[in-house]
Design a protein around this motif. Sequence first.
Motif, PDB file in Angstrom:
ATOM      1  N   LYS A  48      75.263  57.380 -44.633  1.00  0.00           N
ATOM      2  CA  LYS A  48      74.599  56.546 -45.640  1.00  0.00           C
ATOM      3  C   LYS A  48      73.414  57.274 -46.281  1.00  0.00           C
ATOM      4  O   LYS A  48      73.058  57.001 -47.424  1.00  0.00           O
ATOM      5  CB  LYS A  48      74.149  55.228 -44.998  1.00  0.00           C
ATOM      6  CG  LYS A  48      75.307  54.326 -44.586  1.00  0.00           C
ATOM      7  CD  LYS A  48      74.854  53.132 -43.775  1.00  0.00           C
ATOM      8  CE  LYS A  48      74.095  52.136 -44.606  1.00  0.00           C
ATOM      9  NZ  LYS A  48      73.744  50.924 -43.817  1.00  0.00           N
TER      10      LYS A  48
ATOM     11  N   LYS B  45      77.498  54.361 -28.374  1.00  0.00           N
ATOM     12  CA  LYS B  45      77.030  53.498 -29.458  1.00  0.00           C
ATOM     13  C   LYS B  45      75.996  54.230 -30.310  1.00  0.00           C
ATOM     14  O   LYS B  45      76.019  54.165 -31.544  1.00  0.00           O
ATOM     15  CB  LYS B  45      76.435  52.210 -28.881  1.00  0.00           C
ATOM     16  CG  LYS B  45      75.897  51.228 -29.922  1.00  0.00           C
ATOM     17  CD  LYS B  45      75.473  49.934 -29.233  1.00  0.00           C
ATOM     18  CE  LYS B  45      74.911  48.936 -30.236  1.00  0.00           C
ATOM     19  NZ  LYS B  45      73.581  49.360 -30.723  1.00  0.00           N
TER      20      LYS B  45
ATOM     21  N   GLU C 284      76.201  55.149 -34.306  1.00  0.00           N
ATOM     22  CA  GLU C 284      75.136  54.698 -35.206  1.00  0.00           C
ATOM     23  C   GLU C 284      74.520  55.877 -35.957  1.00  0.00           C
ATOM     24  O   GLU C 284      74.186  55.764 -37.145  1.00  0.00           O
ATOM     25  CB  GLU C 284      74.062  53.948 -34.415  1.00  0.00           C
ATOM     26  CG  GLU C 284      74.529  52.595 -33.896  1.00  0.00           C
ATOM     27  CD  GLU C 284      73.493  51.920 -33.013  1.00  0.00           C
ATOM     28  OE1 GLU C 284      72.603  52.645 -32.499  1.00  0.00           O
ATOM     29  OE2 GLU C 284      73.584  50.696 -32.806  1.00  0.00           O
TER      30      GLU C 284
ATOM     31  N   VAL D   4      76.951  56.937 -38.710  1.00  0.00           N
ATOM     32  CA  VAL D   4      76.884  56.005 -39.841  1.00  0.00           C
ATOM     33  C   VAL D   4      75.605  56.221 -40.644  1.00  0.00           C
ATOM     34  O   VAL D   4      75.621  56.275 -41.876  1.00  0.00           O
ATOM     35  CB  VAL D   4      76.955  54.549 -39.338  1.00  0.00           C
ATOM     36  CG1 VAL D   4      76.595  53.582 -40.459  1.00  0.00           C
ATOM     37  CG2 VAL D   4      78.346  54.241 -38.806  1.00  0.00           C
ATOM     38  N   SER D   5      74.490  56.368 -39.938  1.00  0.00           N
ATOM     39  CA  SER D   5      73.200  56.554 -40.592  1.00  0.00           C
ATOM     40  C   SER D   5      73.185  57.837 -41.425  1.00  0.00           C
ATOM     41  O   SER D   5      72.708  57.854 -42.569  1.00  0.00           O
ATOM     42  CB  SER D   5      72.086  56.603 -39.542  1.00  0.00           C
ATOM     43  OG  SER D   5      70.838  56.861 -40.140  1.00  0.00           O
TER      44      SER D   5
ATOM     45  N   GLN E  10      75.241  39.726 -40.665  1.00  0.00           N
ATOM     46  CA  GLN E  10      74.631  40.335 -39.491  1.00  0.00           C
ATOM     47  C   GLN E  10      73.184  39.873 -39.320  1.00  0.00           C
ATOM     48  O   GLN E  10      72.763  39.485 -38.233  1.00  0.00           O
ATOM     49  CB  GLN E  10      74.689  41.856 -39.620  1.00  0.00           C
ATOM     50  CG  GLN E  10      74.775  42.583 -38.292  1.00  0.00           C
ATOM     51  CD  GLN E  10      75.224  44.017 -38.455  1.00  0.00           C
ATOM     52  OE1 GLN E  10      75.196  44.575 -39.553  1.00  0.00           O
ATOM     53  NE2 GLN E  10      75.629  44.629 -37.374  1.00  0.00           N
TER      54      GLN E  10
ATOM     55  N   ALA F 138      81.127  53.791 -44.545  1.00  0.00           N
ATOM     56  CA  ALA F 138      80.102  53.787 -43.496  1.00  0.00           C
ATOM     57  C   ALA F 138      79.603  52.371 -43.233  1.00  0.00           C
ATOM     58  O   ALA F 138      79.376  51.983 -42.079  1.00  0.00           O
ATOM     59  CB  ALA F 138      78.929  54.689 -43.899  1.00  0.00           C
ATOM     60  N   GLN F 139      79.448  51.579 -44.287  1.00  0.00           N
ATOM     61  CA  GLN F 139      79.034  50.185 -44.127  1.00  0.00           C
ATOM     62  C   GLN F 139      80.086  49.402 -43.344  1.00  0.00           C
ATOM     63  O   GLN F 139      79.762  48.588 -42.470  1.00  0.00           O
ATOM     64  CB  GLN F 139      78.816  49.543 -45.493  1.00  0.00           C
ATOM     65  CG  GLN F 139      77.518  49.929 -46.168  1.00  0.00           C
ATOM     66  CD  GLN F 139      77.304  49.142 -47.448  1.00  0.00           C
ATOM     67  OE1 GLN F 139      78.173  49.110 -48.320  1.00  0.00           O
ATOM     68  NE2 GLN F 139      76.159  48.506 -47.571  1.00  0.00           N
TER      69      GLN F 139
ATOM     70  N   LEU G 120      81.553  48.382 -35.828  1.00  0.00           N
ATOM     71  CA  LEU G 120      80.914  48.801 -34.579  1.00  0.00           C
ATOM     72  C   LEU G 120      80.193  47.638 -33.914  1.00  0.00           C
ATOM     73  O   LEU G 120      80.277  47.442 -32.701  1.00  0.00           O
ATOM     74  CB  LEU G 120      79.934  49.944 -34.858  1.00  0.00           C
ATOM     75  CG  LEU G 120      79.100  50.422 -33.662  1.00  0.00           C
ATOM     76  CD1 LEU G 120      80.005  50.988 -32.577  1.00  0.00           C
ATOM     77  CD2 LEU G 120      78.081  51.473 -34.122  1.00  0.00           C
ATOM     78  N   GLY G 121      79.465  46.851 -34.733  1.00  0.00           N
ATOM     79  CA  GLY G 121      78.755  45.700 -34.178  1.00  0.00           C
ATOM     80  C   GLY G 121      79.691  44.715 -33.513  1.00  0.00           C
ATOM     81  O   GLY G 121      79.413  44.198 -32.423  1.00  0.00           O
TER      82      GLY G 121
ATOM     83  N   GLU H  26      79.962  50.384 -39.762  1.00  0.00           N
ATOM     84  CA  GLU H  26      78.775  49.790 -39.127  1.00  0.00           C
ATOM     85  C   GLU H  26      79.049  48.349 -38.703  1.00  0.00           C
ATOM     86  O   GLU H  26      78.691  47.932 -37.597  1.00  0.00           O
ATOM     87  CB  GLU H  26      77.602  49.851 -40.098  1.00  0.00           C
ATOM     88  CG  GLU H  26      76.284  49.349 -39.522  1.00  0.00           C
ATOM     89  CD  GLU H  26      75.146  49.501 -40.509  1.00  0.00           C
ATOM     90  OE1 GLU H  26      74.013  49.757 -40.069  1.00  0.00           O
ATOM     91  OE2 GLU H  26      75.384  49.353 -41.732  1.00  0.00           O
ATOM     92  N   ASN H  27      79.686  47.608 -39.584  1.00  0.00           N
ATOM     93  CA  ASN H  27      80.026  46.223 -39.281  1.00  0.00           C
ATOM     94  C   ASN H  27      81.050  46.155 -38.150  1.00  0.00           C
ATOM     95  O   ASN H  27      80.956  45.335 -37.229  1.00  0.00           O
ATOM     96  CB  ASN H  27      80.583  45.535 -40.537  1.00  0.00           C
ATOM     97  CG  ASN H  27      80.765  44.047 -40.347  1.00  0.00           C
ATOM     98  OD1 ASN H  27      79.998  43.403 -39.643  1.00  0.00           O
ATOM     99  ND2 ASN H  27      81.777  43.488 -40.989  1.00  0.00           N
TER     100      ASN H  27
END
Length: 234
Positions: free
Chosen positions: A16, A5, A9, A12-13, A193, A29-30, A36-37, A33-34
């Motif tokens: 961005k 995880k 992250e 993705v970070s 989120q 990437a956004q 992944l959550g 991120e969604n």
Amino acid sequence: MDDLKADFELMVSNTKLYYKRGSPEYRDAQELENLLGKAVGSVMAGEDPSQTLGDREDSDLGEFLEELFGAIMTAADSTEPSRLLNIVFQLLPSRKRYPEYYEHISDPMDLKTVAEKIQKGEYKEIPELEKDLQLIFSNARSFNEPGSQIYKDAGVLSKLAKSRTADCVASLVARQARGSRSSRRQSRQVYSQGIAALQYEDSESESDEDSDLEDMDGSTDPMWKLYSAVRNFT
């Protein structure tokens, strides 16, 4: 699990940070991120992420659900642009402080619940999301006096939800007909989120904690015995 995880992250970070906001890479990437959550939530719940998250069509649907939800979250007072209209609808009133609300409203709904359902992938069609949004606003107009600020805000948001739902449904159908992802989509914030993570002010959580503490009274842990002795000292 935690290491995997964390790596996702970080990826993705980094993306961005490197790519310009609004670029295809930033939007991807956004979306990741969604995704992944939701995937982590599915795994923690003992579910199969591939079954829970679905395929590309589900991803497209999720994007438009977020767009509709985002329209509600960013709607502002036309005469006072700094005042967002959604604030009062984010969380239901406390049952302890406002019992009369629950006596009058038989089917309570708030934006936190809607956001949680978006995050869990419970909406299978855009109109299902609109139905819950309209329930929030109809409840507000039913409970509050006509002419009050909440009543007026609910009316504005109700009309906005209806018009944006029609736009989102039409755009989703057009995208699916093309069979490809549209290039016109703008960078978007995933509002669901943050709203899903909000906490109720209700004291129910406090009573739950007390119940948990009572259940642990029989614990043999020395630290717990010490805490229990101090807590229950009279």
